[in-house]
Scaffold this motif. Sequence first.
Motif, PDB file in Angstrom:
ATOM      1  N   GLN A   1     -32.090 -12.877  -0.414  1.00  0.00           N
ATOM      2  CA  GLN A   1     -31.852 -12.804  -1.855  1.00  0.00           C
ATOM      3  C   GLN A   1     -30.549 -13.512  -2.209  1.00  0.00           C
ATOM      4  O   GLN A   1     -30.500 -14.349  -3.100  1.00  0.00           O
ATOM      5  CB  GLN A   1     -31.820 -11.344  -2.294  1.00  0.00           C
ATOM      6  N   SER A   2     -29.476 -13.190  -1.487  1.00  0.00           N
ATOM      7  CA  SER A   2     -28.200 -13.791  -1.840  1.00  0.00           C
ATOM      8  C   SER A   2     -28.062 -15.193  -1.249  1.00  0.00           C
ATOM      9  O   SER A   2     -27.456 -16.061  -1.859  1.00  0.00           O
ATOM     10  CB  SER A   2     -27.050 -12.901  -1.384  1.00  0.00           C
TER      11      SER A   2
ATOM     12  N   GLY B   1     -29.596 -17.673  -3.345  1.00  0.00           N
ATOM     13  CA  GLY B   1     -28.953 -17.807  -4.640  1.00  0.00           C
ATOM     14  C   GLY B   1     -29.724 -17.165  -5.776  1.00  0.00           C
ATOM     15  O   GLY B   1     -29.503 -17.457  -6.946  1.00  0.00           O
ATOM     16  N   PHE B   2     -30.626 -16.246  -5.447  1.00  0.00           N
ATOM     17  CA  PHE B   2     -31.394 -15.583  -6.508  1.00  0.00           C
ATOM     18  C   PHE B   2     -30.645 -14.411  -7.127  1.00  0.00           C
ATOM     19  O   PHE B   2     -31.064 -13.885  -8.153  1.00  0.00           O
ATOM     20  CB  PHE B   2     -32.731 -15.070  -5.957  1.00  0.00           C
ATOM     21  N   ASP B   3     -29.548 -13.995  -6.442  1.00  0.00           N
ATOM     22  CA  ASP B   3     -28.913 -12.756  -6.914  1.00  0.00           C
ATOM     23  C   ASP B   3     -28.318 -12.894  -8.306  1.00  0.00           C
ATOM     24  O   ASP B   3     -28.131 -11.899  -8.999  1.00  0.00           O
ATOM     25  CB  ASP B   3     -27.875 -12.272  -5.898  1.00  0.00           C
ATOM     26  N   LYS B   4     -28.011 -14.134  -8.717  1.00  0.00           N
ATOM     27  CA  LYS B   4     -27.480 -14.305 -10.074  1.00  0.00           C
ATOM     28  C   LYS B   4     -28.617 -14.379 -11.095  1.00  0.00           C
ATOM     29  O   LYS B   4     -28.571 -13.771 -12.148  1.00  0.00           O
ATOM     30  CB  LYS B   4     -26.642 -15.586 -10.150  1.00  0.00           C
ATOM     31  N   ARG B   5     -29.652 -15.143 -10.697  1.00  0.00           N
ATOM     32  CA  ARG B   5     -30.726 -15.399 -11.674  1.00  0.00           C
ATOM     33  C   ARG B   5     -31.650 -14.193 -11.822  1.00  0.00           C
ATOM     34  O   ARG B   5     -32.067 -13.855 -12.927  1.00  0.00           O
ATOM     35  CB  ARG B   5     -31.520 -16.629 -11.255  1.00  0.00           C
ATOM     36  N   TYR B   6     -32.001 -13.597 -10.705  1.00  0.00           N
ATOM     37  CA  TYR B   6     -32.916 -12.434 -10.785  1.00  0.00           C
ATOM     38  C   TYR B   6     -32.290 -11.238 -10.089  1.00  0.00           C
ATOM     39  O   TYR B   6     -32.702 -10.873  -8.983  1.00  0.00           O
ATOM     40  CB  TYR B   6     -34.244 -12.752 -10.116  1.00  0.00           C
ATOM     41  N   PRO B   7     -31.280 -10.626 -10.694  1.00  0.00           N
ATOM     42  CA  PRO B   7     -30.587  -9.545  -9.976  1.00  0.00           C
ATOM     43  C   PRO B   7     -31.486  -8.354  -9.663  1.00  0.00           C
ATOM     44  O   PRO B   7     -31.241  -7.628  -8.716  1.00  0.00           O
ATOM     45  CB  PRO B   7     -29.450  -9.166 -10.909  1.00  0.00           C
TER      46      PRO B   7
END
Lengths: 499, 499
Positions: free
Chosen positions: A450-451, A454-460
Amino acid sequence: MAYELKVVIFAYTENNVHIHLKDRRKRAGYFEGENFSATMTGGLVQEYEHTVLPKISPQTTFFLVFLSVLLLNFSRSTDFEVHRNWLAITHSLPISEWYFEKTSEWTLDYPPLFAWFEYGLSHIAKYFDPKMLDVNRLNYASWETVYFQRFSVIFTDLVYAFGTWECCIYLMKSSVRKSSKWGSQWASPSAVLSLLLLGNAGLLMVDHIHFQYNGLLFGILLISLSKMLQDQYLSASFWFAVLLNLKHIFLYISPVYFVYLLRHYCYKQRYPGVPFKRWFIQSSCQLAKLGLTVGVVFLVSFGPFIVMGQLRQPALLKLYWAPKNPLHFVRCLVLCAFGSFMFGWHVHEKAVILMIVPLSLLAVVWKREAEVYLLLSTVGHYSLFPLLFTPFEIPIKVLLLLLHSLYAYISLSNLFHIPRKLSMVPFLSRVESLYLMGLLPLFLYENIFQSSLGFDKRYPFLPLMLTSAYCAIGITYCWLKYYLHFVTMSEVIHKRKAY
Amino acid sequence: MLGSCKEVVTLYAVVALLLRWGVSLHSYSGQNTPPMFGDYEAQRHWMEITHKLRVEEWYQNSTNNDLLYWGLDYPPLSAYHSLICGIVAHRINPDFVSLHSSRGHESYYHKLFMRSSVIVADILIFIPAILWWCLEIRRYGARWSKLNIGFPQAAFILTYPGLILIDHGHFQYNSISIGLMVAALAAFLRKSNVIGSVLFTMAVNYKQMELYHALPFFFYLLGICLKEERVMDKLKTLIKIGFSVLLTFFFIWLPLFNADSVIPAITRLFPLNRGPYEDKVANFWCSASVIYKFHRAWGNVGMARACLAVTAIMVLPSCLNLFKYPSMKRLHLALVNSSLAFFLFSYHVHEKSILLVAIPVALIASEGWGSNSARFLLCLWFLSVSTFSMVPLLARDGLTVPTIALSILHPLLSTLIISGFQSTQKYSSLWMSMHSSRKFQGAVILSFIGCTVLTLAYLTLPPPPRYPDLFPLLISMFSCAHFLPFFVYFNYLQLTLPK
């Protein structure tokens, strides 16, 4: 008049004894198979005298107590602050303001008996650190506070241990399951049950790492269940009423209690020759006794209102008509909890424990139920993972789940003589095994990819959503499977041992 | 029995990891105590030094490497491990190991990194080594004793509190050197003496404290060589083993040879100027200092000579016995005797050095599993006292709660498992054997009461102003009063072994 009453009482007690004996015989007979006729002619059923008391139960209790002492840590969840705030409210405010105090956003939203419990605790707490009892000190957490709160959970967990002990004793004495392993220290059904219950990963996570008093509550539930199984209906209903007044989540399963008690304690089957009127009066007396017991508890507390899901009705109907077989009651309890978990309103993820704990009782007795239990406990405990999210807690939740599930698979497959294959998880079909293995990539995605993607910003909230969706599939599947099992269970099957 | 060996061992490993991570949550030595901090900072500092400086500078005082601030004083293998950790740390966050500016670096994620590094070392080295040893002892057991020993012992060793608390609480990597030593034993059990000697050489090159075990290994190998019948065979074995040891040494020290810093490194490893013991140690000299201050009368050098002489005398009987009759059983006992002699009588002893005695003691407990459970209880007793002897150190690090929890968990868990592994009828024979000897029972109970009272006194009572170190000293003396008779007893055991 007095004479007649005596006769009535006599007839009643005799009847009771008769039913009791007959029931014992019937149960034992079914399980002993070839000894059936011998037992019938022999009259009294032989208890299993060679059984070893689950000596490991007190030791495992200590083990788990000190394990929780070891895990005692200083990371504080919201629930930690919630309970501290309740301590403060109940200690420093008059009773009239308990439910209206709104300094903190965590208002008191448990039933009154729990408030009284907190009130009692607060009188011990003041010797540790009186500052934690101040309503205005939000998020206060001195080390005394942390120790006091954590240790209060550990101590109240002893109630849970007691409940477990009661259930194990019942299981052992009731001869409900004949097993060659009764003599074994580790592998007897009651030893397995005690470890499955005490080592419940969900409770350890929710109570000791997160913060709640579920050990106390489920302990009372287990006490009530064991009383119910031993036909001590009044004390069973007393404990259940206490439980309802501690946390309203147990309303989910109250319909089962209501129907079962109504049918098997109050309005029992009318035997031929007993006039309807007498039967009705007797039964109503029973109802009054029951009502009085429950009423007294509620009088201390307040009147309940019941939210029921529609889909539980068939289960209840079946319970009403089903012949008296106490474990069937537990079965309905599980289904009822399932029903409210699936369709209830404002359901917490923690409610999954409500199915897992009673189902443990059945899992050590029936193979089919062990299958459901294994899948449900693994997936259900996994669904609690989002509760613990700090990096230091991640290994703990993984290890706790691993420990409980591994133990459950090993001990239950040992108990039911399931051969182990490398390709499949014991008890489960290929698809189920595959589904279970899917938890691993899910976990890895959640914690690593997830991190790194780089999805942690877009789809927390994507991992949370994935977890609950994935677990929901499993839990729904378990529910359907269990429901099917329940409905198709013929009278003969559910009385017989299942392998 | 609970299940197949593989499954049960997996459970043990999970429990071991859970306990380890549970301790990891707590504080470490020197947490928030500038300017020197503690062993945690020492390890971090070595990562910084080895990562940032060239090999020749590692053991040399320079502007970049202040040896007075936690200068590297472990052999090269340790330094290489620090280098690897340093590289990983640099990739995670360069601030962890930046030269100079990272001194005293403490943060949540750094703690997470450091704690994980110890767990990783355990998973890669210590746990596999113990399991390998258990597997080999089981095979060997055919000749050693007829009982199914081995795997219950894995739980016994893996949950030993002392090692867990020092490595995962206080913060060190003892499990690596000890794991290598146990692996060497396992290799010897397999009759592959070359691999065993290489492994042990690596252990010594990880931590010079392993020299406590060097004499038994040396005499065992020498004895094996001389036992060969033909002179050529004697020479061949000797050369093979000697060559492998020298080669291992050579490769490990090669980078330092190039950098011409062997001599500084060696002077760093054996500090003569640091006194006969650190803090209060439960050894002979520290306890005897109450009566006569040898240290002041003889000075450091004189003291070192005295220590050398006394240690040599104490080690001699066990070593010569092993040399004369080299066997695995005797080797295990000699390891205990030698390390205990070094702990009690040698120079510059740490309280942590008791771990080097405790692990061999845990290994020899295996003989007591079935027929002779008194041995097991004795070893358990020794291990408990060894943890107790470190209480002042652990309490200073803020590890009181995990120490208490683990000290209770370990005897509980090991007796639980051992009694579970025994057959149904004999499940209580463990305690029966204890009951059979009243004197033994009384001694154990008195000793445990003593430990409890001293621990409580140390934790709660303020020491009298004239003797600020009263309680640590009492704890040391009390432990020493155990270790001395144990030393005699273990020597007696070894010397009376049948040939």
